[in-house]
Motif scaffolding. Structure first.
Motif, PDB file in Angstrom:
ATOM      1  N   ALA A 102      -8.347   6.293  -0.724  1.00 11.67           N
ATOM      2  CA  ALA A 102      -9.376   6.024  -1.731  1.00 11.67           C
ATOM      3  C   ALA A 102      -8.747   5.678  -3.074  1.00 11.67           C
ATOM      4  CB  ALA A 102     -10.298   7.228  -1.875  1.00 11.67           C
ATOM      5  N   ALA A 103      -7.622   6.318  -3.401  1.00 10.67           N
ATOM      6  CA  ALA A 103      -6.925   6.052  -4.662  1.00 10.67           C
ATOM      7  C   ALA A 103      -6.128   4.753  -4.623  1.00 10.67           C
ATOM      8  CB  ALA A 103      -5.993   7.216  -4.997  1.00 10.67           C
ATOM      9  N   GLY A 104      -5.959   4.177  -3.431  1.00  8.72           N
ATOM     10  CA  GLY A 104      -5.156   2.961  -3.306  1.00  8.72           C
ATOM     11  C   GLY A 104      -3.667   3.249  -3.271  1.00  8.72           C
ATOM     12  N   LEU A 105      -3.282   4.479  -2.930  1.00 10.75           N
ATOM     13  CA  LEU A 105      -1.875   4.871  -2.852  1.00 10.75           C
ATOM     14  C   LEU A 105      -1.293   4.411  -1.525  1.00 10.75           C
ATOM     15  CD1 LEU A 105       0.543   6.572  -3.976  1.00 10.75           C
ATOM     16  CD2 LEU A 105      -0.422   8.488  -2.665  1.00 10.75           C
ATOM     17  N   PRO A 106      -0.266   3.562  -1.521  1.00 11.63           N
ATOM     18  CA  PRO A 106       0.367   3.196  -0.248  1.00 11.63           C
ATOM     19  C   PRO A 106       0.868   4.455   0.453  1.00 11.63           C
ATOM     20  CG  PRO A 106       1.113   1.749  -2.003  1.00 11.63           C
ATOM     21  CD  PRO A 106       0.347   2.875  -2.655  1.00 11.63           C
ATOM     22  N   VAL A 107       0.445   4.656   1.701  1.00 12.52           N
ATOM     23  CA  VAL A 107       0.713   5.909   2.400  1.00 12.52           C
ATOM     24  C   VAL A 107       0.916   5.664   3.888  1.00 12.52           C
ATOM     25  CG1 VAL A 107      -1.767   6.368   2.645  1.00 12.52           C
ATOM     26  CG2 VAL A 107      -0.146   8.274   2.791  1.00 12.52           C
ATOM     27  N   LEU A 108       1.863   6.392   4.455  1.00 12.33           N
ATOM     28  CA  LEU A 108       2.032   6.499   5.902  1.00 12.33           C
ATOM     29  C   LEU A 108       1.980   7.996   6.219  1.00 12.33           C
ATOM     30  CD1 LEU A 108       4.862   3.911   6.682  1.00 12.33           C
ATOM     31  CD2 LEU A 108       2.409   3.688   7.138  1.00 12.33           C
ATOM     32  N   PRO A 109       0.930   8.456   6.922  1.00 15.05           N
ATOM     33  CA  PRO A 109       0.687   9.887   7.074  1.00 15.05           C
ATOM     34  C   PRO A 109       1.314  10.561   8.285  1.00 15.05           C
ATOM     35  CG  PRO A 109      -1.175   8.695   7.918  1.00 15.05           C
ATOM     36  CD  PRO A 109      -0.198   7.660   7.387  1.00 15.05           C
ATOM     37  N   GLY A 121      17.094  10.405  -4.132  1.00 16.56           N
ATOM     38  CA  GLY A 121      17.745   9.319  -4.842  1.00 16.56           C
ATOM     39  C   GLY A 121      18.288   8.204  -3.971  1.00 16.56           C
ATOM     40  N   GLU A 122      18.307   8.379  -2.658  1.00 15.54           N
ATOM     41  CA  GLU A 122      18.817   7.307  -1.789  1.00 15.54           C
ATOM     42  C   GLU A 122      17.865   6.119  -1.813  1.00 15.54           C
ATOM     43  OE1 GLU A 122      21.656   9.053   1.617  1.00 15.54           O
ATOM     44  OE2 GLU A 122      19.532   9.387   2.000  1.00 15.54           O
ATOM     45  N   ALA A 123      18.424   4.940  -1.647  1.00 12.52           N
ATOM     46  CA  ALA A 123      17.642   3.708  -1.657  1.00 12.52           C
ATOM     47  C   ALA A 123      16.780   3.625  -0.399  1.00 12.52           C
ATOM     48  CB  ALA A 123      18.566   2.499  -1.754  1.00 12.52           C
ATOM     49  N   VAL A 124      15.516   3.272  -0.610  1.00 13.68           N
ATOM     50  CA  VAL A 124      14.549   3.223   0.481  1.00 13.68           C
ATOM     51  C   VAL A 124      13.710   1.957   0.360  1.00 13.68           C
ATOM     52  CG1 VAL A 124      12.887   4.616  -0.835  1.00 13.68           C
ATOM     53  CG2 VAL A 124      12.673   4.507   1.631  1.00 13.68           C
ATOM     54  N   GLU A 125      13.290   1.462   1.517  1.00 13.37           N
ATOM     55  CA  GLU A 125      12.314   0.375   1.571  1.00 13.37           C
ATOM     56  C   GLU A 125      11.278   0.753   2.619  1.00 13.37           C
ATOM     57  OE1 GLU A 125      13.191  -4.059   1.528  1.00 13.37           O
ATOM     58  OE2 GLU A 125      12.583  -3.720   3.622  1.00 13.37           O
ATOM     59  N   VAL A 126      10.013   0.631   2.252  1.00 12.08           N
ATOM     60  CA  VAL A 126       8.933   0.945   3.184  1.00 12.08           C
ATOM     61  C   VAL A 126       7.971  -0.232   3.249  1.00 12.08           C
ATOM     62  CG1 VAL A 126       7.015   2.496   3.729  1.00 12.08           C
ATOM     63  CG2 VAL A 126       9.100   3.421   2.696  1.00 12.08           C
ATOM     64  N   ASP A 127       7.732  -0.698   4.471  1.00 20.11           N
ATOM     65  CA  ASP A 127       6.711  -1.699   4.740  1.00 20.11           C
ATOM     66  C   ASP A 127       5.499  -0.934   5.260  1.00 20.11           C
ATOM     67  OD1 ASP A 127       4.995  -3.555   5.967  1.00 20.11           O
ATOM     68  OD2 ASP A 127       6.662  -4.918   6.414  1.00 20.11           O
ATOM     69  N   PHE A 128       4.480  -0.798   4.421  1.00 25.96           N
ATOM     70  CA  PHE A 128       3.322   0.007   4.768  1.00 25.96           C
ATOM     71  C   PHE A 128       2.407  -0.669   5.779  1.00 25.96           C
ATOM     72  CE2 PHE A 128       4.818   1.968   0.903  1.00 25.96           C
ATOM     73  CZ  PHE A 128       4.672   3.319   1.184  1.00 25.96           C
ATOM     74  N   VAL A 129       2.531  -1.975   5.979  1.00 27.01           N
ATOM     75  CA  VAL A 129       1.735  -2.663   6.992  1.00 27.01           C
ATOM     76  C   VAL A 129       2.398  -2.514   8.359  1.00 27.01           C
ATOM     77  CG1 VAL A 129       0.801  -4.881   7.744  1.00 27.01           C
ATOM     78  CG2 VAL A 129       0.781  -4.276   5.313  1.00 27.01           C
ATOM     79  N   ALA A 130       3.693  -2.777   8.426  1.00 26.35           N
ATOM     80  CA  ALA A 130       4.427  -2.659   9.689  1.00 26.35           C
ATOM     81  C   ALA A 130       4.778  -1.209  10.015  1.00 26.35           C
ATOM     82  CB  ALA A 130       5.709  -3.491   9.628  1.00 26.35           C
ATOM     83  N   HIS A 150      -8.402  -1.986   8.887  1.00 25.52           N
ATOM     84  CA  HIS A 150      -9.377  -1.765   7.808  1.00 25.52           C
ATOM     85  C   HIS A 150      -8.813  -0.852   6.716  1.00 25.52           C
ATOM     86  CE1 HIS A 150     -10.242   1.789  10.294  1.00 25.52           C
ATOM     87  NE2 HIS A 150     -10.816   2.317   9.225  1.00 25.52           N
ATOM     88  N   LEU A 151      -7.869   0.021   7.059  1.00 24.37           N
ATOM     89  CA  LEU A 151      -7.228   0.870   6.050  1.00 24.37           C
ATOM     90  C   LEU A 151      -6.217   0.064   5.232  1.00 24.37           C
ATOM     91  CD1 LEU A 151      -6.757   4.156   8.099  1.00 24.37           C
ATOM     92  CD2 LEU A 151      -8.661   3.487   6.597  1.00 24.37           C
ATOM     93  N   VAL A 152      -5.521  -0.854   5.881  1.00 26.62           N
ATOM     94  CA  VAL A 152      -4.620  -1.762   5.155  1.00 26.62           C
ATOM     95  C   VAL A 152      -5.438  -2.612   4.181  1.00 26.62           C
ATOM     96  CG1 VAL A 152      -3.056  -3.749   5.392  1.00 26.62           C
ATOM     97  CG2 VAL A 152      -2.865  -1.805   6.970  1.00 26.62           C
ATOM     98  N   GLU A 153      -6.613  -3.065   4.620  1.00 28.18           N
ATOM     99  CA  GLU A 153      -7.495  -3.841   3.743  1.00 28.18           C
ATOM    100  C   GLU A 153      -7.881  -3.020   2.505  1.00 28.18           C
ATOM    101  OE1 GLU A 153     -12.065  -5.555   3.701  1.00 28.18           O
ATOM    102  OE2 GLU A 153     -11.175  -5.033   5.626  1.00 28.18           O
ATOM    103  N   MET A 154      -8.162  -1.729   2.714  1.00 28.50           N
ATOM    104  CA  MET A 154      -8.525  -0.872   1.591  1.00 28.50           C
ATOM    105  C   MET A 154      -7.358  -0.736   0.611  1.00 28.50           C
ATOM    106  SD  MET A 154      -9.858   3.105   1.485  1.00 28.50           S
ATOM    107  CE  MET A 154     -11.110   2.807   2.699  1.00 28.50           C
ATOM    108  N   LEU A 155      -6.134  -0.562   1.128  1.00 30.36           N
ATOM    109  CA  LEU A 155      -4.964  -0.471   0.248  1.00 30.36           C
ATOM    110  C   LEU A 155      -4.740  -1.783  -0.503  1.00 30.36           C
ATOM    111  CD1 LEU A 155      -2.409   1.565   2.384  1.00 30.36           C
ATOM    112  CD2 LEU A 155      -3.774   2.345   0.423  1.00 30.36           C
TER     113      LEU A 155
END
Length: 174
Positions: A102-109, A121-130, A150-155
């Motif tokens: 609801a807040a529009g926070l990119p999240v993987l639960p 502090g380690e370098a990270v990359e997250v693809d929230f769609v994939a 539909h949740l990706v659409e909301m984000l």
């Protein structure tokens, strides 16, 4: 990078982080504060008060099991969104997961074992769609269950409110 691919530093937190007290002081829920520009300065006030000054847009909060447990107040998720960070966690209670969306926070639960992939502090990359999480420092990668379309659409819309307004506008134009 797309709006749902974030690259930054990992901030690792333990199991059982409470929404009230650890992630955000209860007073902000009682005040019904919802402005990200106010709440971002109070994220992790009870657990890691220096977080808002260290965190940069694109960083990722890496949570353990039952991240944001307790009363499902939205203020902590709005505060994280205000910091410009994303969230991946081993597990999140459903109420807090809904508030993150609801807040529009990119999240993987549902990312079992994700905490073990990172140190602070380690370098990270997250693809929230994939639903792909990469530790750029170690060269490791893991995939997790993706969010429903539909949740990706909301984000992508920026959260529940902007998505609802978009749908109302589309209905009015029809």
């Amino acid at each position: 990078m797309s709006d749902l691919v974030l690259r930054g530093r990992a901030w690792v937190y333990p199991d059982n982080v409470a929404i009230d007290g650890d992630l955000m002081a209860l007073e902000w829920a009682l005040k019904r504060e919802t402005r990200p520009e106010v709440l971002k300065d109070h994220v992790f006030a009870g657990l890691d008060p220096g977080f808002p000054k260290r965190a940069q847009p694109g960083d990722i909060v890496v949570g353990g099991r039952r991240f944001a447990q307790g009363n499902a107040h939205i203020q902590g998720m709005i505060g994280l969104k205000g910091c410009g960070v994303g969230l991946v966690a081993e597990s999140i209670p459903i109420g807090s997961f809904r508030n993150a969306l609801a807040a529009g926070l990119p999240v993987l639960p549902r990312c079992p074992g994700v905490r073990a992939m990172f140190a602070d502090g380690e370098a990270v990359e997250v693809d929230f769609v994939a639903a792909r999480v990469r530790n750029l420092a170690r060269g490791t990668e893991a995939s997790f269950p993706p969010l429903a379309p539909h949740l990706v659409e909301m984000l992508r819309a920026g959260g529940w409110g902007p998505m609802f307004r978009r749908r109302l506008d589309a209905m009015a134009a029809a």
